[in-house]
Motif scaffolding. Structure first.
Motif, PDB file in Angstrom:
ATOM      1  N   UNK A   1       0.828  -1.213   0.000  1.00 42.08           N
ATOM      2  CA  UNK A   1       0.000   0.000   0.000  1.00 42.08           C
ATOM      3  C   UNK A   1       0.860   1.259   0.000  1.00 42.08           C
ATOM      4  N   UNK A   2       1.919   1.249   0.803  1.00 41.76           N
ATOM      5  CA  UNK A   2       2.792   2.418   0.903  1.00 41.76           C
ATOM      6  C   UNK A   2       3.584   2.664  -0.383  1.00 41.76           C
ATOM      7  N   UNK A   3       3.842   1.617  -1.131  1.00 38.61           N
ATOM      8  CA  UNK A   3       4.620   1.758  -2.370  1.00 38.61           C
ATOM      9  C   UNK A   3       3.760   2.210  -3.546  1.00 38.61           C
ATOM     10  N   UNK A   4       2.457   2.261  -3.358  1.00 38.60           N
ATOM     11  CA  UNK A   4       1.556   2.642  -4.439  1.00 38.60           C
ATOM     12  C   UNK A   4       1.672   4.141  -4.739  1.00 38.60           C
ATOM     13  N   UNK A   5       1.867   4.493  -6.002  1.00 32.78           N
ATOM     14  CA  UNK A   5       1.968   5.890  -6.434  1.00 32.78           C
ATOM     15  C   UNK A   5       0.584   6.404  -6.794  1.00 32.78           C
ATOM     16  N   UNK A   6       0.118   7.380  -6.045  1.00 33.98           N
ATOM     17  CA  UNK A   6      -1.236   7.884  -6.242  1.00 33.98           C
ATOM     18  C   UNK A   6      -1.398   8.545  -7.609  1.00 33.98           C
TER      19      UNK A   6
END
Length: 289
Positions: free
Chosen positions: A193-198
């Motif tokens: 989740x933290x590695x996901x680029x918005x």
């Protein structure tokens, strides 16, 4: 006689009213009246003037309407240049935009009557079709600029885009710290989740607001399934929920902005293509005249 202060007050009141006036209602819809007059005159002359064997773009009346339409298209195409030289007064950007919208709509009537409703597979019909595409995309632009800015403001809740991103980064820092004691399987969900680029998803995702592969949503749905949560897991789940809410706010803003801007990717290229087609149309008309 009015004092200097009274004249000053009246001037500033008038200027404030003008600043809050929509380009659609500029100067009591002056350009709507001009466009309406042009359309009524075009319709009236079309039905009153007898052209043999029938109305067409090659008749003297067709040439007249075609010349008016061509001049309008070229003049209205200058709005992009006009935006770079904003002034007040009669030819302010607001006045120019108002003329652009209403006279652009009048072209539907003038351009179509110019053809005499004789359309086929040729450069002349191509020019007419491109004109309608430009006008159609422009209508979409007017509608979204009348509706979506308020939605964008409501979604922002007095936050700028930078502040939204900063809020997400703050949640991510808390989430990264809170997830440290987790076992591997659940930690991997948080890491993904933290590695996901918005900002990575493309145009379709931004326009629709649909993100079926959202890792934060997946982590939230699968975190701690079938397990008895402890205090750490409750904390992580809460932070994941906050991250999802913040992502939703950013994505709504991106969706609104995408819908505000997407029409320009049709309107501007179509305008350039229209000018090229009109050039070919005019050259071919004079060549075969």
């Amino acid at each position: 006689m009015a004092s200097v202060q009274e004249r000053d007050f009246a001037f500033h009141e008038k200027r404030r009213d003008t600043d809050h006036e929509s380009f659609l209602s500029h100067k009591r819809m002056r350009w709507l009246k001009v466009a309406t007059f042009l359309c009524v005159a075009a319709f009236a002359t079309y039905f009153l003037i007898d052209v043999e064997p029938r109305h067409n773009g090659g008749s003297w009346y067709g040439y007249t309407l075609g010349t008016i339409g061509l001049l309008l298209i070229v003049w209205l195409s200058l709005l992009g240049i006009r935006k770079r030289n904003m002034t007040r007064g009669r030819w302010s950007l607001k006045a120019w935009t108002s003329a652009h919208v209403y006279l652009g709509l009048a072209l539907i009537v003038i351009g179509t009557l110019h053809t005499g409703f004789q359309l086929g597979w040729n450069v002349h019909t191509l020019a007419w079709g491109l004109m309608m595409l430009v006008i159609g995309s422009g209508i979409y632009g007017v509608v979204v600029y009348s509706v979506l800015p308020a939605a964008l403001s409501n979604n922002a809740r007095e936050m700028t885009r930078a502040q939204m991103v900063e809020a997400l980064e703050a949640i991510d820092r808390q989430l990264d710290s809170a997830a440290q004691p987790l076992e591997r399987a659940r930690a991997d969900l948080v890491i993904a989740a933290l590695e996901e680029d918005v900002f990575a998803p493309g145009v379709v995702a931004r326009l629709t607001g649909r993100y079926p592969g959202c890792r934060t949503t997946w982590a939230l749905q699968n975190f701690g399934v079938g397990m008895n949560p402890n205090e750490t897991e409750d904390r992580v789940r809460t932070l994941l929920g906050r991250r999802k809410a913040q992502l939703d706010q950013i994505r709504r803003a991106m969706k609104i902005r995408a819908r505000l801007e997407v029409w320009l990717y049709i309107h501007i290229p179509a305008t350039i293509a229209l000018l090229a087609a009109l050039t070919a149309h005019v050259i071919s008309v004079f060549y075969y005249w």
